[in-house]
Design a protein around this motif. Structure first.
Motif, PDB file in Angstrom:
ATOM      1  N   ALA A  11      -2.587  -2.276  -6.633  1.00 30.19           N
ATOM      2  CA  ALA A  11      -1.231  -2.168  -6.096  1.00 30.19           C
ATOM      3  C   ALA A  11      -0.465  -3.482  -6.172  1.00 30.19           C
ATOM      4  O   ALA A  11       0.716  -3.535  -5.824  1.00 30.19           O
ATOM      5  N   ARG A  12      -1.135  -4.549  -6.645  1.00 31.79           N
ATOM      6  CA  ARG A  12      -0.485  -5.849  -6.739  1.00 31.79           C
ATOM      7  C   ARG A  12      -1.302  -6.719  -7.690  1.00 31.79           C
ATOM      8  O   ARG A  12      -2.534  -6.635  -7.723  1.00 31.79           O
ATOM      9  N   VAL A  15       4.441  -2.156  -9.436  1.00 30.66           N
ATOM     10  CA  VAL A  15       3.649  -2.995  -8.535  1.00 30.66           C
ATOM     11  C   VAL A  15       4.205  -4.414  -8.578  1.00 30.66           C
ATOM     12  O   VAL A  15       4.724  -4.856  -9.616  1.00 30.66           O
ATOM     13  N   ARG A  64      -6.326   1.860  -8.857  1.00 25.67           N
ATOM     14  CA  ARG A  64      -5.841   1.693  -7.488  1.00 25.67           C
ATOM     15  C   ARG A  64      -5.073   0.388  -7.288  1.00 25.67           C
ATOM     16  O   ARG A  64      -4.511   0.150  -6.202  1.00 25.67           O
ATOM     17  N   ASP A  88      -6.928  -3.658  -2.862  1.00 27.40           N
ATOM     18  CA  ASP A  88      -6.178  -3.121  -4.004  1.00 27.40           C
ATOM     19  C   ASP A  88      -5.332  -4.190  -4.694  1.00 27.40           C
ATOM     20  O   ASP A  88      -4.433  -3.893  -5.470  1.00 27.40           O
TER      21      ASP A  88
END
Length: 223
Positions: free
Chosen positions: A55-56, A87, A53, A25
């Motif tokens: 996340a970073r 994020v 999705r 992700d």
């Protein structure tokens, strides 16, 4: 998939291309080229294409070879994306002239998106390790950077002339101009203007010291 900045004028020779991949992700993005006008829009388009999705987001900036003040807007877009999506975002591995610009404006050269130290002061760059000579060289380089940002249009034209005349890359043309400025003791804008004027049939010949410095720089950087 990659995103590329549109060429803002016929004088542009480089675009910003943003490649990347997903690692679970985490989005790993790799900008290549120059952070100039249009680069923020290119990044915004790339970020909008990331999977939900994600996340970073981590950017490897080692492929960026030139940045003017439009590059600061690029960082604003990345920072805003992190805030809106909640994020983490990073922009690391800066080098060369872009790193110098970050130093000039007081940002953390390790990651300019890193929060400042308590009290609001930015993380300082480490001092020059070899005394006043090294510090003086750094000051000269930063002054050349100020000149480069102010004189970007004429420098673009001069780089294009060198690239067309000598078959060199944009990076090499930049190094030739910068070294010729150093060798001749002439401002970068003046060197670039001399190259541009000298390319015209009716244009004046550059001053002798500039011609000699350009010849020396070209001999060093071209095979």
């Amino acid at each position: 998939m990659t995103s590329a900045a549109p060429s803002p004028s016929s004088g542009r020779h480089d675009v910003l291309v943003i490649g990347g991949r997903m690692d679970a992700d985490r989005a790993l993005l790799t900008p290549r080229g120059e952070l100039v006008r249009g680069c923020a829009d290119t990044l915004a388009e790339k970020l909008a294409q990331l999977p939900a999705r994600t996340a970073r987001v981590d950017l490897d900036m080692s492929g960026v070879r030139f940045m003017d003040t439009a590059g600061l807007r690029f960082l604003d877009v990345l920072r805003d994306h992190g805030r809106r999506r909640s994020v983490p975002v990073t922009a690391t591995r800066w080098s060369g002239q872009p790193r110098r610009l970050l130093e000039l404006v007081g940002l953390d050269t390790t990651d300019p998106l890193r929060p400042p130290r308590r009290g609001g002061a930015p993380t300082p760059s480490p001092p020059a390790p070899h005394g006043t000579d090294r510090a003086h060289m750094a000051e000269e380089e930063i002054e050349q950077l100020r000149q480069a940002i102010a004189a970007r249009p004429v420098i673009d034209r001069a780089r294009g002339i060198l690239m067309a005349s000598h078959g060199c890359s944009s990076d090499t043309a930049w190094r030739v101009l910068r070294e010729a400025s150093q060798l001749s003791g002439t401002g970068l804008r003046t060197v670039a203007a001399a190259v541009t004027a000298g390319a015209g049939r009716a244009g004046p010949r550059p001053p002798e010291e500039v011609r000699e410095a350009l010849a020396t720089a070209l001999a060093r950087h071209l095979p």
